[in-house]
Structures are given as structure tokens and as C-alpha cells.
Write a protein that holds these residues in place. Structure first.
Motif, PDB file in Angstrom:
ATOM      1  N   ASN A 386       0.830  -1.207   0.000  1.00 52.45           N
ATOM      2  CA  ASN A 386       0.000   0.000   0.000  1.00 52.45           C
ATOM      3  C   ASN A 386       0.863   1.256   0.000  1.00 52.45           C
ATOM      4  O   ASN A 386       0.587   2.235   0.683  1.00 52.45           O
ATOM      5  CB  ASN A 386      -0.951   0.016   1.205  1.00 52.45           C
ATOM      6  CG  ASN A 386      -2.048   1.050   1.054  1.00 52.45           C
ATOM      7  OD1 ASN A 386      -2.409   1.429  -0.056  1.00 52.45           O
ATOM      8  ND2 ASN A 386      -2.567   1.542   2.168  1.00 52.45           N
ATOM      9  N   ASP A 387       1.920   1.214  -0.804  1.00 54.03           N
ATOM     10  CA  ASP A 387       2.878   2.311  -0.824  1.00 54.03           C
ATOM     11  C   ASP A 387       3.397   2.477  -2.248  1.00 54.03           C
ATOM     12  O   ASP A 387       3.899   1.517  -2.855  1.00 54.03           O
ATOM     13  CB  ASP A 387       4.037   2.022   0.133  1.00 54.03           C
ATOM     14  CG  ASP A 387       4.993   3.202   0.269  1.00 54.03           C
ATOM     15  OD1 ASP A 387       4.736   4.252  -0.362  1.00 54.03           O
ATOM     16  OD2 ASP A 387       5.994   3.075   0.995  1.00 54.03           O
ATOM     17  N   GLU A 388       3.273   3.695  -2.786  1.00 55.93           N
ATOM     18  CA  GLU A 388       3.770   3.970  -4.133  1.00 55.93           C
ATOM     19  C   GLU A 388       5.274   3.749  -4.242  1.00 55.93           C
ATOM     20  O   GLU A 388       5.799   3.442  -5.313  1.00 55.93           O
ATOM     21  CB  GLU A 388       3.451   5.417  -4.527  1.00 55.93           C
ATOM     22  CG  GLU A 388       1.968   5.760  -4.527  1.00 55.93           C
ATOM     23  CD  GLU A 388       1.242   5.166  -5.705  1.00 55.93           C
ATOM     24  OE1 GLU A 388       1.917   4.680  -6.625  1.00 55.93           O
ATOM     25  OE2 GLU A 388       0.000   5.166  -5.699  1.00 55.93           O
ATOM     26  N   ALA A 389       5.996   3.904  -3.123  1.00 53.23           N
ATOM     27  CA  ALA A 389       7.451   3.759  -3.157  1.00 53.23           C
ATOM     28  C   ALA A 389       7.887   2.345  -3.509  1.00 53.23           C
ATOM     29  O   ALA A 389       9.063   2.122  -3.816  1.00 53.23           O
ATOM     30  CB  ALA A 389       8.048   4.171  -1.806  1.00 53.23           C
ATOM     31  N   ALA A 390       6.949   1.382  -3.494  1.00 47.59           N
ATOM     32  CA  ALA A 390       7.320   0.003  -3.832  1.00 47.59           C
ATOM     33  C   ALA A 390       7.834  -0.102  -5.258  1.00 47.59           C
ATOM     34  O   ALA A 390       8.644  -0.978  -5.572  1.00 47.59           O
ATOM     35  CB  ALA A 390       6.114  -0.918  -3.628  1.00 47.59           C
ATOM     36  N   PHE A 391       7.382   0.795  -6.127  1.00 43.89           N
ATOM     37  CA  PHE A 391       7.856   0.769  -7.513  1.00 43.89           C
ATOM     38  C   PHE A 391       9.361   1.046  -7.609  1.00 43.89           C
ATOM     39  O   PHE A 391      10.006   0.623  -8.570  1.00 43.89           O
ATOM     40  CB  PHE A 391       7.087   1.791  -8.359  1.00 43.89           C
ATOM     41  CG  PHE A 391       5.735   1.328  -8.798  1.00 43.89           C
ATOM     42  CD1 PHE A 391       5.594   0.323  -9.737  1.00 43.89           C
ATOM     43  CD2 PHE A 391       4.586   1.870  -8.263  1.00 43.89           C
ATOM     44  CE1 PHE A 391       4.351  -0.116 -10.142  1.00 43.89           C
ATOM     45  CE2 PHE A 391       3.331   1.449  -8.655  1.00 43.89           C
ATOM     46  CZ  PHE A 391       3.208   0.439  -9.592  1.00 43.89           C
ATOM     47  N   ASN A 392       9.904   1.768  -6.638  1.00 44.95           N
ATOM     48  CA  ASN A 392      11.320   2.114  -6.693  1.00 44.95           C
ATOM     49  C   ASN A 392      12.219   0.887  -6.616  1.00 44.95           C
ATOM     50  O   ASN A 392      13.372   0.921  -7.054  1.00 44.95           O
ATOM     51  CB  ASN A 392      11.672   3.079  -5.554  1.00 44.95           C
ATOM     52  CG  ASN A 392      10.904   4.384  -5.651  1.00 44.95           C
ATOM     53  OD1 ASN A 392      10.509   4.799  -6.740  1.00 44.95           O
ATOM     54  ND2 ASN A 392      10.671   5.024  -4.513  1.00 44.95           N
ATOM     55  N   PRO A 456      -2.949   1.319 -20.515  1.00 46.63           N
ATOM     56  CA  PRO A 456      -3.069   1.294 -19.048  1.00 46.63           C
ATOM     57  C   PRO A 456      -1.745   1.071 -18.342  1.00 46.63           C
ATOM     58  O   PRO A 456      -1.486   1.670 -17.290  1.00 46.63           O
ATOM     59  CB  PRO A 456      -4.043   0.137 -18.791  1.00 46.63           C
ATOM     60  CG  PRO A 456      -4.778  -0.049 -20.064  1.00 46.63           C
ATOM     61  CD  PRO A 456      -3.816   0.319 -21.148  1.00 46.63           C
ATOM     62  N   THR A 457      -0.885   0.229 -18.901  1.00 47.02           N
ATOM     63  CA  THR A 457       0.400  -0.040 -18.254  1.00 47.02           C
ATOM     64  C   THR A 457       1.322   1.163 -18.348  1.00 47.02           C
ATOM     65  O   THR A 457       2.040   1.481 -17.391  1.00 47.02           O
ATOM     66  CB  THR A 457       1.064  -1.270 -18.887  1.00 47.02           C
ATOM     67  OG1 THR A 457       1.214  -1.067 -20.301  1.00 47.02           O
ATOM     68  CG2 THR A 457       0.216  -2.512 -18.665  1.00 47.02           C
ATOM     69  N   LEU A 458       1.330   1.837 -19.493  1.00 48.47           N
ATOM     70  CA  LEU A 458       2.153   3.045 -19.612  1.00 48.47           C
ATOM     71  C   LEU A 458       1.667   4.130 -18.659  1.00 48.47           C
ATOM     72  O   LEU A 458       2.478   4.852 -18.052  1.00 48.47           O
ATOM     73  CB  LEU A 458       2.124   3.557 -21.058  1.00 48.47           C
ATOM     74  CG  LEU A 458       2.827   2.699 -22.106  1.00 48.47           C
ATOM     75  CD1 LEU A 458       2.641   3.292 -23.496  1.00 48.47           C
ATOM     76  CD2 LEU A 458       4.319   2.565 -21.793  1.00 48.47           C
ATOM     77  N   PHE A 459       0.350   4.255 -18.512  1.00 48.22           N
ATOM     78  CA  PHE A 459      -0.191   5.228 -17.566  1.00 48.22           C
ATOM     79  C   PHE A 459       0.214   4.877 -16.140  1.00 48.22           C
ATOM     80  O   PHE A 459       0.580   5.759 -15.350  1.00 48.22           O
ATOM     81  CB  PHE A 459      -1.708   5.273 -17.686  1.00 48.22           C
ATOM     82  CG  PHE A 459      -2.364   6.195 -16.700  1.00 48.22           C
ATOM     83  CD1 PHE A 459      -2.427   7.558 -16.936  1.00 48.22           C
ATOM     84  CD2 PHE A 459      -2.910   5.707 -15.520  1.00 48.22           C
ATOM     85  CE1 PHE A 459      -3.022   8.419 -16.026  1.00 48.22           C
ATOM     86  CE2 PHE A 459      -3.517   6.548 -14.609  1.00 48.22           C
ATOM     87  CZ  PHE A 459      -3.571   7.913 -14.860  1.00 48.22           C
ATOM     88  N   LEU A 460       0.162   3.600 -15.797  1.00 49.43           N
ATOM     89  CA  LEU A 460       0.545   3.170 -14.453  1.00 49.43           C
ATOM     90  C   LEU A 460       1.993   3.529 -14.161  1.00 49.43           C
ATOM     91  O   LEU A 460       2.314   4.062 -13.091  1.00 49.43           O
ATOM     92  CB  LEU A 460       0.323   1.662 -14.320  1.00 49.43           C
ATOM     93  CG  LEU A 460       0.730   1.043 -12.986  1.00 49.43           C
ATOM     94  CD1 LEU A 460      -0.162   1.541 -11.867  1.00 49.43           C
ATOM     95  CD2 LEU A 460       0.681  -0.487 -13.068  1.00 49.43           C
ATOM     96  N   ARG A 464       3.019   6.563 -11.545  1.00 48.75           N
ATOM     97  CA  ARG A 464       3.388   6.033 -10.240  1.00 48.75           C
ATOM     98  C   ARG A 464       4.894   5.957 -10.008  1.00 48.75           C
ATOM     99  O   ARG A 464       5.337   6.006  -8.860  1.00 48.75           O
ATOM    100  CB  ARG A 464       2.793   4.632 -10.050  1.00 48.75           C
ATOM    101  CG  ARG A 464       1.278   4.574 -10.122  1.00 48.75           C
ATOM    102  CD  ARG A 464       0.642   5.320  -8.968  1.00 48.75           C
ATOM    103  NE  ARG A 464      -0.787   5.029  -8.845  1.00 48.75           N
ATOM    104  CZ  ARG A 464      -1.745   5.750  -9.384  1.00 48.75           C
ATOM    105  NH1 ARG A 464      -1.435   6.794 -10.137  1.00 48.75           N
ATOM    106  NH2 ARG A 464      -3.017   5.449  -9.192  1.00 48.75           N
ATOM    107  N   ALA A 465       5.671   5.784 -11.066  1.00 50.16           N
ATOM    108  CA  ALA A 465       7.115   5.605 -10.887  1.00 50.16           C
ATOM    109  C   ALA A 465       7.768   6.892 -10.410  1.00 50.16           C
ATOM    110  O   ALA A 465       7.434   7.986 -10.869  1.00 50.16           O
ATOM    111  CB  ALA A 465       7.754   5.140 -12.191  1.00 50.16           C
TER     112      ALA A 465
END
Length: 632
Positions: A386-392, A456-460, A464-465
């Protein structure tokens, strides 16, 4: 293919021409047709390259062939309607299927056009609007849009008459027309109306699924095909935001495809079916957990149940990845070009960059699956934490997904020279059309598809990144691909991502102000500690606010909705959802959140520039709303 002067004339068989693939021109039947298991319909000419064969350049006018014997014999069809149905079979149905072989439109929907007038008018409207949408490089009279809208209205009137005369036979008919109407509205960019039609179909299908198996009536279109269409539509609606659902959301499920993931896939379509199942399970899970979180604290039993369900989803995706790895180990599966999008791109008037590469282009279907293969691990980690930072932590995986998406765009995009259509009265036969005009720069022909795609994947990734390189590359691909995939439009998605980047910069400025406030708080505490007896701090004394300690310029003040101002806190921008409104409008809802979960007000926010026609930001109880409009 032979060359006459500087003009190329395609000499392949009729079958390969219609499929838009390169023919090897073998006689009596080409090997390409034999390999694909299709009848070779022969050749128009039989040139002998050694005999000095030549032929004058000819102008070819597109005329309708017989798309279906039943339709061609229908007495109510005029020339324009026959042409529209032929265009539907030759172009529209292939593009709707995207990169995968899908019989929904050709084998299921098209035959109904003979029996049902509403379906026939809807197909004519859809193909005519599609020709207008994609025709940036040739003259397309405005009558094409009027023609499409006229048949769209006729289809709606036929639906009303059918419902009155056949009240007990509306199930399948209603689902098919809802699917067609939703597709037509999506093609126009009228996403609010498209959502409403899709939701109507979902409710009808969900009501039918609630009935016992013994009550199921026979249908001309397999229920599984109808369920798959509307589940994909429902997934897109939830991806954009739950507010797009008016009222309660019915439960919908696959009727026969709830089978376990196999050890290996036998085709791209087989892998697509199971990734669609997993995506629907993930979206459903996220939606239910969000609803539970809004209702209040989650009990321990419910939390354990949700954790077990999410663990099952993760195991299912791990098994999908293993099966896809085994399937993609075969080079023929990776580089096969027998997909609808690769066929349609073969007829381009200007080649894509990937077409000039020496190595063979990988299958568009494989590349889309590869995007999800690389992205889903990071997506699941973000949901779990539940954290956007997981993408890092998954930047290499995001880059691999972008590599596959970029290759997909290169091998499926058609670069054409657009026509100057600024004058609506201008036609190819107008005298001014023969005056030399400077050519316009090439553009990517717009593509409309309903299959699983890349927008959708490019938007994600772009939204988010945190890594600037990853984010900017995803945003660049969104700007250039010119794709509309159901409710997802790449140009609108790019516009929203650009705005989100601006708002994250605003959040960074707010965090800087908070750091200054934190320094003031610490200095005040230190002073109180020095003069407080027994080295205790004063907690009930009013602390100076940031407005009192920082010289503020107009429009830069902010305050917390509720709760104390923490000593040290970062501020994050959070996109809450996107809600479509009538007439090509949508509202982006967002907020600024401190690390402690407290919403933050920032009254004056930079707005879009005037040419993007944004009405500005409106704040309500810690949340902001911005309305965006776009062209069809």
C-alpha cells in the motif's frame, strides 16, 4: 511485388492481400496461406519478371466486396451500407481484436447482422465512424460522421421496437447491442456514455448469471464470449475509478474459464485468457479492500481472509509467469507475426521504424504479454505494501516492460502523411487541390482496439514511478503511440500524467515549507526547554504557525484539515480517481497527504494552460477536483 517506374504494385494472392501479410507468391497456392490453414484465392496477375512485364499505373477505388453472402443478399442494403460492412470485416473487426486472434466480432457478432436490424445498423455505424477516426491521410467527408450517427440512431430505435415486441427474448439481444453501443461511444471518445452502456450490459449479464444453470436459455453467441467482453469492460472502468459506476456494482464472473492456470500455454490467446482472469481478480480484490477500509477498522478475521486471498492471487500469477516462460522459450512463439495488428500494419503507406531493422519483429501479442509479465510483480508489491514507493525497488522490471511496449509501438504503428483538412468544403476534385502544398510532417495513424493493450500499463508507470528516467520514458511513449484502447486514450492519459508531475512538484514545495516549520518547532521547543523547570516541555502552549514564521506570498499558504502538525513530515500527491462526465469531459480527483495520513490544503495550485481547456482546480474538504475536456 513488382516495381513500375517508381510505383510498387502488390502482386500477392487475394487472401494475403485481405489479411495484409506479405505473400511469397508460390504457385498454384502460396505457402503463407497453406501454413496458416487458409484457402489461397489465387492471383490477379501473373507477371514474368524476365519478360519485361509492365503495366500502366492504375487508380484503385475502394469498393465493397461481399463481406458475407447473407449480408450481401440482404434487400435492404444500399451501396454505402454494403461498403461499410465490407470495411468492418476488412479493417474494423481486425483492429478491434487488437494483437490477438479473436472470433467475437467476425464469428459471433457479424452473422447476427443478417437477422437483427439493430445489429446491422450498429455495425454500419461503427465501421463508418472507425474509418473517419483512422482516416488522417485521406479525404474523409463530413457526411461519413453523419452517416454513422444516422445508423446509430436507427439501431437505437430498432432496439426499442424489439424490446416492445419481444419482451421475453431480450437477454442476448440486449447484451450484443450494449456491447456495440459502448464500443461506438468509446470510438468517439465519449467515455461517460460508453461506461453507461457497458454497465447496463454488465447488470443484465450479472442478473442472468444469478439464475440457476437449469434456467439458462440457449444463445446464438456463447455466454463465455459475452462474459469475457463485459468483464474486460468492467475492469477498465474500475481501473479508472469506482465513481464511474452509478449505484451498486453487481458481481460478475467468468462462466467456464475458472480453470487453474496450466503448466504451459499453447498460444498467445491461451496466455491472454489467464492473464485476464488474474487482472480481474486483482482489480476485484483492490476494490473490495478499498470499500472495507472506507467503512472503518477491519476486523482481524476479515484481514486474515484478505491476506489469504491475496496470497492465492500471487501464487496464481507466479504460475502464469512460469507457464509463459515455457511458452516463450520457443522462438516461433516469440517471433510469430500471425496476429491481427501485424497484418494490418503490413498495409501501411509508410513503414514503422522497427520495419527497417534487420532482425524480424517480435509478435505484437507476445510483446503485450511481455509487458504484463515484467510489470505485474511490481504492481502486486505496490498493492501488498500500500505504498507507491514500492515501484522504486523494481526499476529494472519497469524498464523491461517499457522496452517491450516501445517495440510493440514500433512494430504496429503506421506512419502516414496527413491531409490538410482545415477547410471542410475542400475535396480531392476541388481545383485548389491540385495546387502544390507543403507536406505536413508524418504522424502515427490512430489505432482503436478493445483487446488488452499497453496504454493502461504506460499510464501506471508514468503516473506512479518515482524514477525520472522511467517516468519520462513512459510519458513519451504515451504521447507518441496515438492509441485508444477501449476507455483508455493515450493522449488523455499523457495529459493527466503531465498534470500529476506538476502536482508532485507542488507537494515537494509543501514539504519544503514543512521542513522550515519543523525547524521553527524544534527551536521553540529548545527555548522552552531551557527556561522550563525540571527540564520539562510545555505542551499546552500555542505554537507559532507556519503563516506566522514564514513570509507568505499570496496563494502559498496551506493548513491541515484536522489533527496536529507533525514535527517532521513529507507531503505526497495522491491521485484518487478519474470520473468521466458527459460530452468528453472527466474530473480528476486528488489530494495531498502527509506521511501521517493527514490531508493537506494548498488553496492556490498551478492550473493547466489555456490551450488544454482546463477549468481549474476546485478544492473540497482536503480533496481537489480538476475538469479536463478533449476532442473526439
Amino acid at each position: 511485388m513488382i516495381r513500375i517506374g517508381k510505383t510498387k504494385v502488390r502482386t500477392g494472392c487475394f487472401t494475403c492481400k485481405r489479411r495484409r501479410v506479405k505473400c511469397d507468391e508460390a504457385r498454384p497456392a502460396c505457402n503463407r496461406c497453406i501454413k496458416a490453414g487458409k484457402p489461397c484465392e489465387g492471383y490477379a496477375i501473373n507477371p514474368n519478371p524476365g519478360s519485361g512485364y509492365s503495366e500502366p499505373v492504375r487508380f484503385v477505388v475502394y469498393a465493397p466486396r461481399q463481406p458475407n453472402p447473407l449480408l450481401s443478399e440482404h434487400p435492404d442494403l444500399d451501396w454505402s451500407e454494403r461498403r461499410a460492412l465490407s470495411y468492418f470485416q476488412d479493417r474494423t473487426a481486425l483492429e478491434l481484436a487488437g494483437s490477438f486472434h479473436n472470433d467475437f466480432w467476425m464469428s459471433h457478432i457479424l452473422p447476427l447482422a443478417r437477422q437483427e436490424g439493430a445489429v446491422r445498423h450498429a455495425l454500419i455505424a461503427l465501421s463508418s465512424m472507425h474509418e473517419h477516426y483512422s482516416g488522417v491521410d485521406h479525404y474523409s467527408p463530413t457526411r461519413g460522421v453523419d452517416f454513422a450517427l444516422d445508423h446509430y440512431g436507427k439501431s437505437m430505435r430498432e432496439v426499442a421496437r424489439f424490446n416492445q415486441s419481444h419482451p421475453d427474448q431480450t437477454f442476448e439481444f440486449a447484451l450484443v447491442t450494449c456491447a456495440l453501443f459502448s464500443t461506438f461511444e468509446s470510438l468517439q471518445g465519449r467515455c461517460h456514455e460508453a461506461c453507461n452502456h457497458a454497465i447496463s450490459g454488465i447488470r443484465i449479464l450479472a442478473e442472468e448469471q444469478r439464475k440457476s444453470v437449469s434456467d439458462e436459455r440457449p444463445t446464438r453467441i456463447p455466454r463465455e464470449a459475452l462474459a469475457r467482453f463485459f468483464i474486460a469492460s468492467g475492469r477498465q472502468i474500475l481501473e479508472l475509478g469506482d465513481p464511474n459506476w452509478p449505484g451498486s456494482r453487481p458481481e460478475l464472473y467468468y462462466t467456464k474459464s475458472t480453470m487453474p492456470t496450466p503448466d504451459r500455454f499453447i498460444s498467445h490467446e491461451h496466455a491472454l485468457l489467464h492473464i485476464e482472469l488474474l487482472l480481474w481478480e486483482i482489480i476485484e480484490y483492490v476494490e473490495r479492500t478499498d470499500v472495507l477500509a472506507e467503512q472503518g477498522p477491519i476486523s482481524e478475521d476479515v484481514a486474515l481472509s484478505l491476506m489469504a486471498e491475496f496470497h492465492t492471487i500471487k501464487l496464481g500469477f507466479d504460475k502464469w509467469k512460469t507457464a509463459f516462460e515455457i511458452f516463450s522459450a520457443s522462438e516461433s512463439n516469440e517471433f510469430s507475426r500471425e496476429t491481427p495488428e501485424s497484418m494490418s500494419s503490413g498495409s501501411s503507406t509508410a513503414s514503422s521504424p522497427a520495419a527497417e531493422q534487420s532482425r524480424p519483429a517480435r509478435s505484437p501479442a507476445f510483446l503485450i504479454l511481455r509487458v504484463y509479465y515484467s510489470l505485474m510483480t511490481a504492481f502486486l508489491a505496490r498493492i501488498e505494501s500500500n505504498d507507491e514507493a514500492a515501484f522504486n525497488e523494481y526499476v529494472p522490471d519497469l524498464l523491461k516492460a517499457l522496452d517491450a511496449a516501445e517495440e510493440f509501438i514500433y512494430c504496429t504503428s503506421t506512419y502516414v502523411s496527413p491531409m490538410d483538412k482545415t477547410s471542410p468544403s475542400r475535396s480531392p476534385l476541388h481545383p485548389t487541390s491540385f495546387i502544390s502544398q507543403p507536406p505536413l510532417p508524418p504522424v502515427v495513424r490512430p489505432t482503436f482496439s478493445l483487446a488488452l493493450g499497453i496504454v493502461p500499463t504506460l499510464f501506471l508507470i508514468a503516473s506512479r514511478a518515482s524514477d525520472p528516467g522511467v517516468r519520462d520514458r513512459a510519458l513519451r511513449l504515451l504521447r507518441t503511440c496515438n492509441r485508444r484502447e477501449g476507455l483508455w486514450d493515450s493522449n488523455l492519459a499523457a495529459k493527466i500524467c503531465e498534470r500529476m508531475i506538476e502536482l508532485r512538484q507542488v507537494a515537494a514545495q509543501m514539504e519544503t515549507h514543512m521542513d522550515i516549520q519543523s525547524d521553527v518547532d524544534r527551536a521553540t521547543d529548545d527555548m522552552q526547554t531551557l527556561y522550563q523547570p525540571q527540564n520539562t516541555r510545555v505542551r499546552d502552549q500555542a505554537m507559532p504557525s507556519i503563516e506566522e514564521t514564514i513570509p507568505s506570498s499570496p496563494g502559498t499558504s496551506f493548513s491541515a484539515i484536522s489533527g496536529p502538525t507533525p514535527g517532521v513530515a513529507g507531503v505526497n500527491f495522491k491521485l484518487l480517481d478519474i470520473k468521466f462526465l458527459p460530452d468528453r469531459r472527466c474530473v480528476m480527483r486528488y489530494s495531498f497527504i502527509r506521511d501521517t495520513g493527514v490531508k493537506v490544503l494548498y488553496p492556490t495550485i498551478p492550473t493547466f494552460s489555456d490551450h488544454e481547456r482546463l477549468t481549474g482546480a476546485r478544492q473540497y474538504q482536503g480533496e481537489y477536483f480538476e475538469e479536463i475536456t478533449w476532442e473526439g
